[in-house]
Design a protein around this motif. Sequence first.
Motif, PDB file in Angstrom:
ATOM      1  N   PRO A 150       7.615  -5.151   9.740  1.00 14.20           N
ATOM      2  CA  PRO A 150       6.610  -4.160  10.136  1.00 14.20           C
ATOM      3  C   PRO A 150       7.156  -2.857  10.709  1.00 14.20           C
ATOM      4  CG  PRO A 150       6.817  -5.837  11.822  1.00 14.20           C
ATOM      5  CD  PRO A 150       7.719  -6.267  10.697  1.00 14.20           C
ATOM      6  N   GLU A 151       8.437  -2.838  11.087  1.00 12.80           N
ATOM      7  CA  GLU A 151       8.983  -1.670  11.764  1.00 12.80           C
ATOM      8  C   GLU A 151       8.830  -0.348  10.995  1.00 12.80           C
ATOM      9  OE1 GLU A 151      10.249  -5.114  13.893  1.00 12.80           O
ATOM     10  OE2 GLU A 151      10.386  -4.646  11.749  1.00 12.80           O
ATOM     11  N   PRO A 152       8.889  -0.334   9.655  1.00 12.95           N
ATOM     12  CA  PRO A 152       8.695   0.932   8.931  1.00 12.95           C
ATOM     13  C   PRO A 152       7.334   1.587   9.141  1.00 12.95           C
ATOM     14  CG  PRO A 152       9.809  -0.659   7.520  1.00 12.95           C
ATOM     15  CD  PRO A 152       9.363  -1.405   8.744  1.00 12.95           C
ATOM     16  N   ILE A 153       6.383   0.893   9.774  1.00 17.51           N
ATOM     17  CA  ILE A 153       5.075   1.493  10.014  1.00 17.51           C
ATOM     18  C   ILE A 153       5.208   2.775  10.833  1.00 17.51           C
ATOM     19  CG2 ILE A 153       4.614   0.151  12.110  1.00 17.51           C
ATOM     20  CD1 ILE A 153       2.022   1.239   9.453  1.00 17.51           C
ATOM     21  N   TYR A 158     -10.091   5.111   8.963  1.00 22.12           N
ATOM     22  CA  TYR A 158     -10.293   3.716   9.350  1.00 22.12           C
ATOM     23  C   TYR A 158      -9.452   2.812   8.449  1.00 22.12           C
ATOM     24  CZ  TYR A 158     -14.087   5.594  12.112  1.00 22.12           C
ATOM     25  OH  TYR A 158     -14.811   6.308  13.032  1.00 22.12           O
ATOM     26  N   ASN A 159      -8.772   1.865   9.066  1.00 24.25           N
ATOM     27  CA  ASN A 159      -7.810   1.036   8.349  1.00 24.25           C
ATOM     28  C   ASN A 159      -8.020  -0.444   8.647  1.00 24.25           C
ATOM     29  OD1 ASN A 159      -6.508   3.563   7.790  1.00 24.25           O
ATOM     30  ND2 ASN A 159      -5.463   3.413   9.760  1.00 24.25           N
ATOM     31  N   ILE A 160      -7.549  -1.285   7.716  1.00 26.34           N
ATOM     32  CA  ILE A 160      -7.478  -2.723   7.946  1.00 26.34           C
ATOM     33  C   ILE A 160      -6.087  -3.208   7.532  1.00 26.34           C
ATOM     34  CG2 ILE A 160      -9.944  -3.184   7.668  1.00 26.34           C
ATOM     35  CD1 ILE A 160      -9.253  -4.156   4.778  1.00 26.34           C
ATOM     36  N   LEU A 161      -5.752  -4.409   7.935  1.00 16.05           N
ATOM     37  CA  LEU A 161      -4.481  -5.013   7.556  1.00 16.05           C
ATOM     38  C   LEU A 161      -4.620  -5.772   6.241  1.00 16.05           C
ATOM     39  CD1 LEU A 161      -3.347  -6.451  11.014  1.00 16.05           C
ATOM     40  CD2 LEU A 161      -2.667  -4.284   9.963  1.00 16.05           C
ATOM     41  N   LEU A 201       2.523  -5.491  16.025  1.00 19.45           N
ATOM     42  CA  LEU A 201       3.302  -4.254  16.050  1.00 19.45           C
ATOM     43  C   LEU A 201       2.555  -3.122  15.334  1.00 19.45           C
ATOM     44  CD1 LEU A 201       7.117  -3.933  15.569  1.00 19.45           C
ATOM     45  CD2 LEU A 201       5.592  -2.335  14.416  1.00 19.45           C
ATOM     46  N   ILE A 202       1.960  -3.433  14.183  1.00 19.52           N
ATOM     47  CA  ILE A 202       1.225  -2.410  13.433  1.00 19.52           C
ATOM     48  C   ILE A 202      -0.008  -1.959  14.210  1.00 19.52           C
ATOM     49  CG2 ILE A 202      -0.106  -1.994  11.327  1.00 19.52           C
ATOM     50  CD1 ILE A 202       1.868  -3.920   9.912  1.00 19.52           C
ATOM     51  N   THR A 203      -0.689  -2.907  14.840  1.00 17.78           N
ATOM     52  CA  THR A 203      -1.868  -2.571  15.645  1.00 17.78           C
ATOM     53  C   THR A 203      -1.497  -1.623  16.779  1.00 17.78           C
ATOM     54  OG1 THR A 203      -2.921  -4.693  15.129  1.00 17.78           O
ATOM     55  CG2 THR A 203      -3.702  -3.511  17.083  1.00 17.78           C
ATOM     56  N   LYS A 204      -0.414  -1.915  17.468  1.00 16.07           N
ATOM     57  CA  LYS A 204       0.030  -1.057  18.585  1.00 16.07           C
ATOM     58  C   LYS A 204       0.444   0.319  18.091  1.00 16.07           C
ATOM     59  CE  LYS A 204       1.406  -4.679  21.816  1.00 16.07           C
ATOM     60  NZ  LYS A 204       2.523  -5.300  22.590  1.00 16.07           N
ATOM     61  N   ALA A 205       1.043   0.370  16.897  1.00 11.63           N
ATOM     62  CA  ALA A 205       1.445   1.658  16.344  1.00 11.63           C
ATOM     63  C   ALA A 205       0.229   2.545  16.090  1.00 11.63           C
ATOM     64  CB  ALA A 205       2.231   1.448  15.052  1.00 11.63           C
ATOM     65  N   PHE A 206      -0.860   1.951  15.591  1.00 14.21           N
ATOM     66  CA  PHE A 206      -2.060   2.736  15.319  1.00 14.21           C
ATOM     67  C   PHE A 206      -2.787   3.129  16.597  1.00 14.21           C
ATOM     68  CE2 PHE A 206      -1.867   1.231  10.838  1.00 14.21           C
ATOM     69  CZ  PHE A 206      -1.998   2.477  10.241  1.00 14.21           C
TER      70      PHE A 206
END
Length: 261
Positions: free
Chosen positions: A47-50, A68-71, A84-89
Amino acid sequence: MVQISDIHYDHLPIRIQDAFLDRVIEKVNALKPDIIVITGDFVQREPEPIHQLIDKHLNRLKAKYGIYNILGNHDYKTSHGAELITKAFEKTDMTLLHNQVAYPMGKGKGRIQLVGLGDYSRKRVNFLVDQVKESLEEPNRPRIVLSHNPDSAKDLVEFEIDLQLSGHTHGGQVCFPNGRPILPILDKLMTRILPKRELVRISYPRKVVKNWEWARGHHILEQETRPERPFNLYVNRGLATHPPLRLFCDPEITLILLSPK
């Protein structure tokens, strides 16, 4: 409204190039959308490349009422990926919906309700319809559901949903000239030829999606109890290309025009 999907950004972006994403961002912004939705698979595995994807590309998107986004299933590939992706957004102006509801234009009469669901391939853990069921049952509300895997429409067709937006299939990615995906035919062939002990070792097409008739484009699901309110499903072909190629299945930016009935 504009939909994009399946970016699969990676440390080594062999599935999608930065120059290509630059053109995508420019084209999306040129459409001047009211709303942008991204229907999952931001990363390939790690997930780090997010962070790079957001900083270099997604932060440049512009929409009047928000992004608006979803996983997608690839965003859950590691134990820490979704978090990690959630925290990035959370550090952006974009909204990630994880079994949540949003009202981009407010809650007034006739305003759109946007429902974002988790990954259907692990639905007991991530695809938690019960958390949004009350909203899905709210009457007389224009309703759009974001759900990465189009197979989930089987579970959602009972609700009063006007439009489900999905991705996941890459449109089949490798298709015949008429756009028909080759993968489900390959699936049937392998099922007939290979023994079961070999099939379980292969991530073959049936493990990607079951309803290959929904691989791409617009579909209307039958609703005998509500013929006046059809369930529309649209499946975006995605942006990224798993090696080695796309064939008769171009990447897609979807422009959706919504109008009152």
